[in-house]
Design a protein around this motif. Sequence first.
Motif, PDB file in Angstrom:
ATOM      1  N   PRO A   1      57.206   9.965  79.307  1.00 36.23           N
ATOM      2  CA  PRO A   1      56.793   8.743  79.979  1.00 36.23           C
ATOM      3  C   PRO A   1      55.525   8.956  80.784  1.00 36.23           C
ATOM      4  O   PRO A   1      55.216  10.038  81.246  1.00 36.23           O
ATOM      5  N   THR A   2      54.797   7.857  80.921  1.00 41.37           N
ATOM      6  CA  THR A   2      53.531   7.890  81.652  1.00 41.37           C
ATOM      7  C   THR A   2      53.544   6.786  82.696  1.00 41.37           C
ATOM      8  O   THR A   2      54.517   6.042  82.828  1.00 41.37           O
ATOM      9  N   ASP A   3      52.486   6.662  83.486  1.00 39.25           N
ATOM     10  CA  ASP A   3      52.395   5.575  84.446  1.00 39.25           C
ATOM     11  C   ASP A   3      52.215   4.254  83.713  1.00 39.25           C
ATOM     12  O   ASP A   3      51.597   4.189  82.657  1.00 39.25           O
ATOM     13  N   LEU A   4      52.725   3.202  84.324  1.00 42.66           N
ATOM     14  CA  LEU A   4      52.537   1.874  83.746  1.00 42.66           C
ATOM     15  C   LEU A   4      51.063   1.512  83.766  1.00 42.66           C
ATOM     16  O   LEU A   4      50.319   1.913  84.660  1.00 42.66           O
ATOM     17  N   PRO A   5      50.613   0.732  82.739  1.00 46.85           N
ATOM     18  CA  PRO A   5      49.202   0.364  82.704  1.00 46.85           C
ATOM     19  C   PRO A   5      48.837  -0.553  83.863  1.00 46.85           C
ATOM     20  O   PRO A   5      49.664  -1.264  84.371  1.00 46.85           O
TER      21      PRO A   5
ATOM     22  N   LEU B   1      54.472  -5.260  80.678  1.00 48.21           N
ATOM     23  CA  LEU B   1      54.287  -3.897  81.161  1.00 48.21           C
ATOM     24  C   LEU B   1      53.813  -2.939  80.069  1.00 48.21           C
ATOM     25  O   LEU B   1      53.514  -1.780  80.356  1.00 48.21           O
ATOM     26  N   LEU B   2      53.758  -3.422  78.828  1.00 48.91           N
ATOM     27  CA  LEU B   2      53.338  -2.565  77.719  1.00 48.91           C
ATOM     28  C   LEU B   2      51.809  -2.496  77.651  1.00 48.91           C
ATOM     29  O   LEU B   2      51.116  -3.400  78.113  1.00 48.91           O
ATOM     30  N   PRO B   3      51.279  -1.449  77.063  1.00 44.90           N
ATOM     31  CA  PRO B   3      49.824  -1.220  77.119  1.00 44.90           C
ATOM     32  C   PRO B   3      49.024  -2.172  76.237  1.00 44.90           C
ATOM     33  O   PRO B   3      49.528  -2.688  75.229  1.00 44.90           O
ATOM     34  N   ASP B   4      47.787  -2.398  76.631  1.00 45.17           N
ATOM     35  CA  ASP B   4      46.850  -3.141  75.791  1.00 45.17           C
ATOM     36  C   ASP B   4      46.505  -2.306  74.558  1.00 45.17           C
ATOM     37  O   ASP B   4      46.779  -1.114  74.484  1.00 45.17           O
ATOM     38  N   GLY B   5      45.866  -2.964  73.596  1.00 50.23           N
ATOM     39  CA  GLY B   5      45.437  -2.260  72.405  1.00 50.23           C
ATOM     40  C   GLY B   5      46.441  -2.296  71.277  1.00 50.23           C
ATOM     41  O   GLY B   5      46.271  -1.595  70.270  1.00 50.23           O
ATOM     42  N   PHE B   6      47.465  -3.147  71.418  1.00 52.39           N
ATOM     43  CA  PHE B   6      48.471  -3.305  70.375  1.00 52.39           C
ATOM     44  C   PHE B   6      48.743  -4.793  70.160  1.00 52.39           C
ATOM     45  O   PHE B   6      48.537  -5.621  71.052  1.00 52.39           O
ATOM     46  N   ARG B   7      49.198  -5.106  68.964  1.00 49.71           N
ATOM     47  CA  ARG B   7      49.567  -6.469  68.592  1.00 49.71           C
ATOM     48  C   ARG B   7      51.084  -6.558  68.616  1.00 49.71           C
ATOM     49  O   ARG B   7      51.769  -5.972  67.784  1.00 49.71           O
ATOM     50  N   TYR B   8      51.633  -7.258  69.595  1.00 53.07           N
ATOM     51  CA  TYR B   8      53.072  -7.330  69.788  1.00 53.07           C
ATOM     52  C   TYR B   8      53.631  -8.585  69.119  1.00 53.07           C
ATOM     53  O   TYR B   8      53.195  -9.709  69.415  1.00 53.07           O
ATOM     54  N   LEU B   9      54.586  -8.384  68.229  1.00 52.91           N
ATOM     55  CA  LEU B   9      55.221  -9.489  67.521  1.00 52.91           C
ATOM     56  C   LEU B   9      56.716  -9.471  67.800  1.00 52.91           C
ATOM     57  O   LEU B   9      57.375  -8.422  67.678  1.00 52.91           O
ATOM     58  N   ARG B  10      57.243 -10.638  68.172  1.00 57.15           N
ATOM     59  CA  ARG B  10      58.674 -10.764  68.471  1.00 57.15           C
ATOM     60  C   ARG B  10      59.267 -11.871  67.590  1.00 57.15           C
ATOM     61  O   ARG B  10      59.211 -13.048  67.945  1.00 57.15           O
TER      62      ARG B  10
ATOM     63  N   ARG C   1      72.985  -0.617  80.392  1.00 55.79           N
ATOM     64  CA  ARG C   1      73.958  -0.819  79.335  1.00 55.79           C
ATOM     65  C   ARG C   1      73.199  -1.033  78.022  1.00 55.79           C
ATOM     66  O   ARG C   1      72.135  -0.487  77.828  1.00 55.79           O
ATOM     67  N   VAL C   2      73.741  -1.821  77.109  1.00 51.95           N
ATOM     68  CA  VAL C   2      73.079  -1.970  75.812  1.00 51.95           C
ATOM     69  C   VAL C   2      71.689  -2.567  75.970  1.00 51.95           C
ATOM     70  O   VAL C   2      70.718  -2.077  75.393  1.00 51.95           O
ATOM     71  N   LEU C   3      71.583  -3.622  76.755  1.00 53.67           N
ATOM     72  CA  LEU C   3      70.314  -4.331  76.902  1.00 53.67           C
ATOM     73  C   LEU C   3      69.487  -3.685  78.013  1.00 53.67           C
ATOM     74  O   LEU C   3      69.250  -4.261  79.073  1.00 53.67           O
ATOM     75  N   SER C   4      69.032  -2.481  77.739  1.00 51.37           N
ATOM     76  CA  SER C   4      68.293  -1.733  78.748  1.00 51.37           C
ATOM     77  C   SER C   4      66.979  -2.409  79.122  1.00 51.37           C
ATOM     78  O   SER C   4      66.472  -2.215  80.220  1.00 51.37           O
ATOM     79  N   MET C   5      66.436  -3.220  78.208  1.00 54.70           N
ATOM     80  CA  MET C   5      65.187  -3.919  78.523  1.00 54.70           C
ATOM     81  C   MET C   5      65.397  -4.990  79.604  1.00 54.70           C
ATOM     82  O   MET C   5      64.442  -5.424  80.246  1.00 54.70           O
ATOM     83  N   LEU C   6      66.647  -5.419  79.797  1.00 55.36           N
ATOM     84  CA  LEU C   6      66.963  -6.338  80.881  1.00 55.36           C
ATOM     85  C   LEU C   6      67.381  -5.593  82.140  1.00 55.36           C
ATOM     86  O   LEU C   6      67.017  -5.985  83.251  1.00 55.36           O
ATOM     87  N   ASP C   7      68.154  -4.522  81.976  1.00 56.69           N
ATOM     88  CA  ASP C   7      68.661  -3.781  83.128  1.00 56.69           C
ATOM     89  C   ASP C   7      67.592  -2.913  83.785  1.00 56.69           C
ATOM     90  O   ASP C   7      67.550  -2.792  85.016  1.00 56.69           O
ATOM     91  N   GLU C   8      66.756  -2.275  82.978  1.00 60.60           N
ATOM     92  CA  GLU C   8      65.739  -1.341  83.500  1.00 60.60           C
ATOM     93  C   GLU C   8      64.407  -1.570  82.767  1.00 60.60           C
ATOM     94  O   GLU C   8      63.911  -0.682  82.065  1.00 60.60           O
ATOM     95  N   PRO C   9      63.796  -2.735  82.930  1.00 58.40           N
ATOM     96  CA  PRO C   9      62.575  -3.026  82.164  1.00 58.40           C
ATOM     97  C   PRO C   9      61.429  -2.056  82.441  1.00 58.40           C
ATOM     98  O   PRO C   9      60.688  -1.700  81.521  1.00 58.40           O
ATOM     99  N   GLU C  10      61.266  -1.613  83.670  1.00 56.56           N
ATOM    100  CA  GLU C  10      60.160  -0.701  83.965  1.00 56.56           C
ATOM    101  C   GLU C  10      60.370   0.654  83.311  1.00 56.56           C
ATOM    102  O   GLU C  10      59.425   1.249  82.774  1.00 56.56           O
ATOM    103  N   ALA C  11      61.598   1.165  83.335  1.00 56.34           N
ATOM    104  CA  ALA C  11      61.875   2.458  82.703  1.00 56.34           C
ATOM    105  C   ALA C  11      61.684   2.380  81.192  1.00 56.34           C
ATOM    106  O   ALA C  11      61.132   3.299  80.573  1.00 56.34           O
ATOM    107  N   VAL C  12      62.136   1.274  80.587  1.00 56.14           N
ATOM    108  CA  VAL C  12      61.943   1.088  79.148  1.00 56.14           C
ATOM    109  C   VAL C  12      60.460   1.005  78.825  1.00 56.14           C
ATOM    110  O   VAL C  12      59.975   1.621  77.864  1.00 56.14           O
ATOM    111  N   ALA C  13      59.711   0.254  79.643  1.00 54.82           N
ATOM    112  CA  ALA C  13      58.269   0.124  79.404  1.00 54.82           C
ATOM    113  C   ALA C  13      57.555   1.469  79.537  1.00 54.82           C
ATOM    114  O   ALA C  13      56.622   1.764  78.775  1.00 54.82           O
ATOM    115  N   LEU C  14      57.968   2.307  80.496  1.00 57.90           N
ATOM    116  CA  LEU C  14      57.363   3.626  80.654  1.00 57.90           C
ATOM    117  C   LEU C  14      57.527   4.462  79.394  1.00 57.90           C
ATOM    118  O   LEU C  14      56.571   5.083  78.900  1.00 57.90           O
ATOM    119  N   GLU C  15      58.748   4.489  78.863  1.00 62.04           N
ATOM    120  CA  GLU C  15      59.011   5.294  77.664  1.00 62.04           C
ATOM    121  C   GLU C  15      58.279   4.735  76.451  1.00 62.04           C
ATOM    122  O   GLU C  15      57.710   5.498  75.650  1.00 62.04           O
TER     123      GLU C  15
END
Length: 284
Positions: A280-284, A41-50, A255-269
């Motif tokens: 926050p903006t619209d999802l890409p 859900l994250l925008p293009d134009g970035f290099r994501y490393l995990r 809760r703590v792991l908001s990326m699991l509980d609310e992934p769309e809201a986290v992605a928006l922010e």
Amino acid sequence: MRVASLPAGEIEYHETGVGPPVVLLHGLLMDHTVWDQVLPLLPDGFRYLRPVLPLGAHRRAMRPDADLTLPALTALVADLLDALDLTDVTFVHADWGGGLFLTAQGRDQRVARQAVLPCEAFDNFPPGLPGKMAALAARTPGGARFAARQFRIRWLRRLPILLGQMARDPIPDETIRGWTEPLLRDDGVLRDLRAYCRTHFDRLTLIRQTEALASFTGEVLVLWSPDNKVMPPAHGHRLAELMPRARYAEIPGARVLSMLDEPEAVALELTAFLRGSSGPTDLP
């Protein structure tokens, strides 16, 4: 998965996309897959490393003589940025707070911006009831593997002393198996986890090192979950007030792991932050 060779050992990391680097961190007894729902859900134009940090769910054990205490793991993160020659980095912190101490160690030159989701900060090491129980289990002979087996029992891991205070919604069995398999099968991974959990957490030192963020001049998003019981809501506000260019936002209901509980809201922010807008903006 790619591999980076560091002084402490080899670190696996997942990478996708092209552009300015965004490094997404994870917590104890977890790995990069904690971001699986947010990443698409994250925008293009970035290099994501995990990266997969040596916090108990890593598949490559570190060197037997490696220092894996909290300060050393903070340095390891800086070593990873150096090894990959990353610049203009956006750091995304979650659960584990050691990455916040790069500024205190004088090793944040490669970091341009930071997003701080609920994580350890100030004197909250290890965090809350689940953090203290995990640290106790890791120090007890047989305790870490016993705890990992309890994680695999769905109703048990929902208890507050395990993952009940970490995530609002049940974490899938497949994810839990991936997080616990390395610890259950590899003595080196167990050794690494125990080495980290033997860290002496000095309250005043932790507070001082967190407060060193006052000198971080890059943009910051503090994206807290006010309803969690592990990472104090007051710490989110305090972090935002500490850093001169910080914006505070919330993910209600998570809760703590908001990326699991609310992934769309986290992605928006995160999308708004990465694109440089003020909210926050619209999802890409």
